[in-house]
Design a protein around this motif. Structure first.
Motif, PDB file in Angstrom:
ATOM      1  N   TYR A 308      83.342 -52.234  30.290  1.00 26.35           N
ATOM      2  CA  TYR A 308      82.222 -51.349  30.607  1.00 26.35           C
ATOM      3  C   TYR A 308      81.636 -50.760  29.326  1.00 26.35           C
ATOM      4  CZ  TYR A 308      83.675 -51.383  35.540  1.00 26.35           C
ATOM      5  OH  TYR A 308      83.991 -51.748  36.828  1.00 26.35           O
ATOM      6  N   GLU A 309      82.471 -50.475  28.367  1.00 20.86           N
ATOM      7  CA  GLU A 309      81.981 -49.920  27.105  1.00 20.86           C
ATOM      8  C   GLU A 309      81.152 -50.947  26.340  1.00 20.86           C
ATOM      9  OE1 GLU A 309      85.607 -48.587  25.332  1.00 20.86           O
ATOM     10  OE2 GLU A 309      85.480 -46.587  26.230  1.00 20.86           O
ATOM     11  N   THR A 312      77.855 -50.834  28.017  1.00 18.87           N
ATOM     12  CA  THR A 312      77.149 -49.592  27.717  1.00 18.87           C
ATOM     13  C   THR A 312      76.504 -49.633  26.336  1.00 18.87           C
ATOM     14  OG1 THR A 312      78.694 -48.391  29.131  1.00 18.87           O
ATOM     15  CG2 THR A 312      77.376 -47.076  27.641  1.00 18.87           C
ATOM     16  N   THR A 315      73.185 -50.902  27.085  1.00 18.92           N
ATOM     17  CA  THR A 315      72.386 -49.852  27.712  1.00 18.92           C
ATOM     18  C   THR A 315      71.862 -48.883  26.660  1.00 18.92           C
ATOM     19  OG1 THR A 315      73.733 -50.012  29.716  1.00 18.92           O
ATOM     20  CG2 THR A 315      72.401 -48.025  29.442  1.00 18.92           C
ATOM     21  N   LYS A 316      72.682 -48.569  25.703  1.00 16.14           N
ATOM     22  CA  LYS A 316      72.312 -47.643  24.623  1.00 16.14           C
ATOM     23  C   LYS A 316      71.054 -48.106  23.897  1.00 16.14           C
ATOM     24  CE  LYS A 316      74.077 -45.851  20.208  1.00 16.14           C
ATOM     25  NZ  LYS A 316      75.239 -45.841  19.276  1.00 16.14           N
ATOM     26  N   VAL A 620      79.629 -42.686  29.748  1.00 15.21           N
ATOM     27  CA  VAL A 620      78.734 -43.492  30.581  1.00 15.21           C
ATOM     28  C   VAL A 620      79.493 -44.676  31.168  1.00 15.21           C
ATOM     29  CG1 VAL A 620      76.665 -44.929  30.590  1.00 15.21           C
ATOM     30  CG2 VAL A 620      76.675 -42.763  29.332  1.00 15.21           C
ATOM     31  N   ALA A 621      80.334 -45.310  30.353  1.00 15.52           N
ATOM     32  CA  ALA A 621      81.132 -46.423  30.852  1.00 15.52           C
ATOM     33  C   ALA A 621      82.038 -45.968  31.998  1.00 15.52           C
ATOM     34  CB  ALA A 621      81.960 -47.016  29.718  1.00 15.52           C
TER      35      ALA A 621
END
Length: 688
Positions: A308-309, A312, A315-316, A620-621
């Motif tokens: 997930y990180e 993310t 996403t960043k 967020v993750a």
């Protein structure tokens, strides 16, 4: 990113130098006029058009390229004249442009055999057919492959003439054999994808790219002919190719082109499918910072936070992806609908979010949309005064949903889809039957979107609380306020808009009503079959309907004024006073989302300043993981900045690379119609 890739990115994306090689636009009905004069059959037209499109291409070799092929003929020829198209529309239902779109082929059908190998299979299969129509159809496919091999050879000669021996040798190998290296497999996949667009097919998703490409990469790594670094460079050039011709692809807006890929998830055998190539794809997308290909990351309760990180980090960058899909919910939902377990485990994502099966699904996952808000509003206007209690009113809503769904199903009948002989080479059972995939596949389900859910749930929650429970709002006052668009009812407007219960704040009342609405949608479709033998799949995606349905709709009992938009996809209303993303996640995981498995993500906007520290990346993750662990089906998170977008509207020349998520796809903000820009600006910004 290497210096070579940076140079190609500058040439293709910033300078758009390759467009200088494009030919002038031609009459798109040039071929169709001849087809009409000779009363050509539709399959013959499809073959002749693609052969003509391939023959019209002029090879262009850009210095530094290793992955070749780009469009020089910008004009897609129509299959039918305008008069013929109107005649077809009077006799049949045509979906969108009529062309086959939004399915996922099984690329291994060609990758595992190669172009010459597929020619041999076609010749052998033709001898087995007893019907002339089958033999003629296969002859058409053979003609297409010969034209494609001729174009590949012309590219080979052009590459050799330009001193690009690497490119020339790769193409020479593909002319005579199947791909055996990662580099050749990427080149062949680029050729396949290029040809699909030339064939008039659109929203061509890439499927489970990491799964079918990893064997080529692993073989090269084992042989020592590639390292992770050199593989990444090839992969980045391949990714770059999806952004070269995308302005020629049809869609609702620039960027809506369906070029998505799924990464990770379980294999058909149930094993973990996230591997080296999955990670390299995320890294390539992160370094390139382009809108294509769009990344969909398959995850589950067992997915570690570290993955997930990685997502993310994308996403960043403000790319609007990855979009996450939950294997635990999706696979259950698909098997409940009758998909074989191994096929359900092998699902991918269509152009936006719809779940489809590579090589097996001739499904139309976006054939229509139910507007919850419309059915709610009509029920309120017609039945509120006569409803003695909330249950009676909701019964009216449920009956309207059923009636609307019945009508939608009726409207799917008598469907006609243009033939797609090239795509049919990569769909199961088509070769064996000598039949075009447009006539049907192994799965033939239709999908209905669902829009305006939060508006409907919030409206019914307000009525239940203030009309039937507290009595502080009378039925007459509410209906009068809706009729007058709240003019003269400012206090009521404020109450309904800002103080009433809202889905997304983890409040039992609107959340429970949302569950009831989704269950009513699923119940209305239960057991229904379409004319192709498939079923119907309800979903939570809105597509463009969140704007279309809201434009002409009057005021609603949640305080939404006439013409105001709904939220996009599966999301809280635009004017919720949000308690934060954790509350949103809790609200939107309460329904049994396996019952509405056509897809449609929870969409959350987070302010881009949130992503300044590594701690925020982890937060967020963790938020995404919590949504998945709690039973969410799909999620997309966008890093946005309202001030930046407002300035981009005033000074678009300064923001060519500003990327936003629109509904199921990402696009360049300054290339969107203002209506879409304004809606994105209105979406809420949250912090974690």
């Amino acid at each position: 990113m290497t210096e070579r890739i940076a140079g190609l990115r500058k040439y293709f994306i910033t300078q758009r130098g390759h467009r200088a090689f494009r030919k002038k636009e031609k009459d798109p009905f040039f071929l169709a006029s001849g087809f009409a004069r000779h009363s050509e059959k539709d399959t013959v037209r499809a073959v002749k058009r693609l052969v003509w499109m391939l023959n019209e291409e002029t090879p262009v070799i850009v210095p530094g390229q290793r992955i070749l092929f780009l469009r020089t003929n910008p004009t897609l020829q129509a299959l039918f004249t305008e008069e013929e198209k109107k005649a077809l529309e009077s006799r049949y239902r045509l979906h969108e442009l009529g062309e086959l779109s939004n399915i996922c082929v099984d690329y291994t059908h060609l990758l595992n055999t190669g172009f010459p190998g597929m020619l041999q299979k076609l010749e052998a299969q033709k001898k087995l057919f007893g019907q002339e129509a089958q033999r003629e159809y296969v002859d058409g496919q053979i003609s297409i492959l010969h034209a494609l091999l001729d174009l590949i050879d012309r590219y080979r000669m052009a590459a050799s003439g330009a001193g690009n021996q690497d490119g020339a040798e790769s193409l020479a190998r593909l002319i005579s054999d199947k791909p055996r290296t990662f580099r050749d497999a990427l080149q062949m996949q680029r050729i396949i994808h290029f040809t699909m667009w030339c064939a008039g097919n659109y929203h061509n998703t890439l499927g489970r790219f990491d799964q079918y490409m990893m064997p080529y990469l692993q073989a090269d790594l084992d042989a020592g002919t590639l390292t992770e670094e050199t593989a990444l460079e090839l992969l980045e050039e391949y990714f770059l190719s999806f952004n070269i011709d995308s302005d020629l692809y049809p869609g609702m807006q620039q960027g809506d082109n369906g070029q998505s890929m799924a990464l990770g998830g379980v294999t058909p055998e149930g094993e973990d499918g996230f591997q080296l190539l999955s990670r390299l794809c995320l890294q390539a997308s992160l370094e390139l910072k382009l809108i294509d290909p769009k990344i969909n990351l398959r995850v589950s309760r067992d997915t570690p936070l570290a993955i997930y990180e990685l997502g993310t980090q994308l996403t960043k960058q403000g790319l609007g992806f990855p979009q996450y899909s939950n294997d635990d919910i999706v696979i259950k939902g698909l098997t409940d609908l009758g998909y074989a377990p191994e096929d359900a485990r092998n699902y991918t994502v269509a152009a936006c979010w719809e779940f489809i099966i590579p090589g097996k699904g001739m499904e139309i996952p976006n054939i229509d949309a139910l507007c919850f808000a419309t059915e709610m509003r009509d029920a309120v206007v017609s039945s509120l005064m006569d409803s003695p209690d909330y249950e009676t009113l909701f019964d009216c809503v449920e009956k309207r949903i059923q009636a609307r769904v019945d009508k939608m199903c009726e409207n799917t009948k008598n469907l006609y889809i243009f033939p797609a002989p090239f795509l049919s080479l990569m769909m199961d059972s088509c070769l064996e039957k000598g039949q075009d995939i447009s006539l049907g596949g192994i799965y033939n389900n239709y999908g209905f979107h669902g829009t305006g859910l939060a508006t409907a749930a919030d409206s019914l929650a307000a009525i239940r609380k203030y009309v039937f429970e507290t009595g502080e709002v009378t039925k007459a006052d509410l209906l009068d306020a809706m009729e007058r668009d709240f003019e003269g009812h400012q206090d009521l407007l404020h109450l309904l808009r800002y103080e009433a219960p809202k889905m997304g704040n983890n409040e039992a009342l609107p959340d429970t009503i949302a569950c009831d609405l989704l269950n009513a949608f699923a119940k209305a479709l239960r057991g229904k079959r379409n004319e192709r033998g498939g079923g119907y799949r309800p979903g939570t995606g809105s597509a463009m309907y969140y704007l279309w349905y809201s434009r002409e709709m009057g005021a609603t009992p949640d305080g939404r004024r006439a013409g105001e938009g709904f939220s996009c996809n599966y999301s809280p209303s635009l004017f919720i006073h949000s308690k934060g993303p954790v509350s949103v996640v809790k609200s939107f995981t309460k329904p049994d989302l396996s019952r509405v498995i056509n897809g449609g993500p929870l969409t959350i906007e987070l302010h881009d300043t949130l992503f300044r520290g590594e701690e925020s990346i982890a937060k967020v993750a963790a938020l995404v993981k919590s949504y998945i662990d709690l039973g969410g089906h799909q999620m997309q998170i966008n890093a946005v900045n309202r001030d930046t977008m407002l300035d981009a509207q005033k000074h678009p020349e300064n923001y060519h690379n500003l990327i936003v998520r629109v509904w199921g796809w990402s696009g360049y903000f300054v290339e969107l119609d203002k209506e879409y820009q304004d809606h994105i600006i209105k979406r809420m910004e949250l912090t974690v």
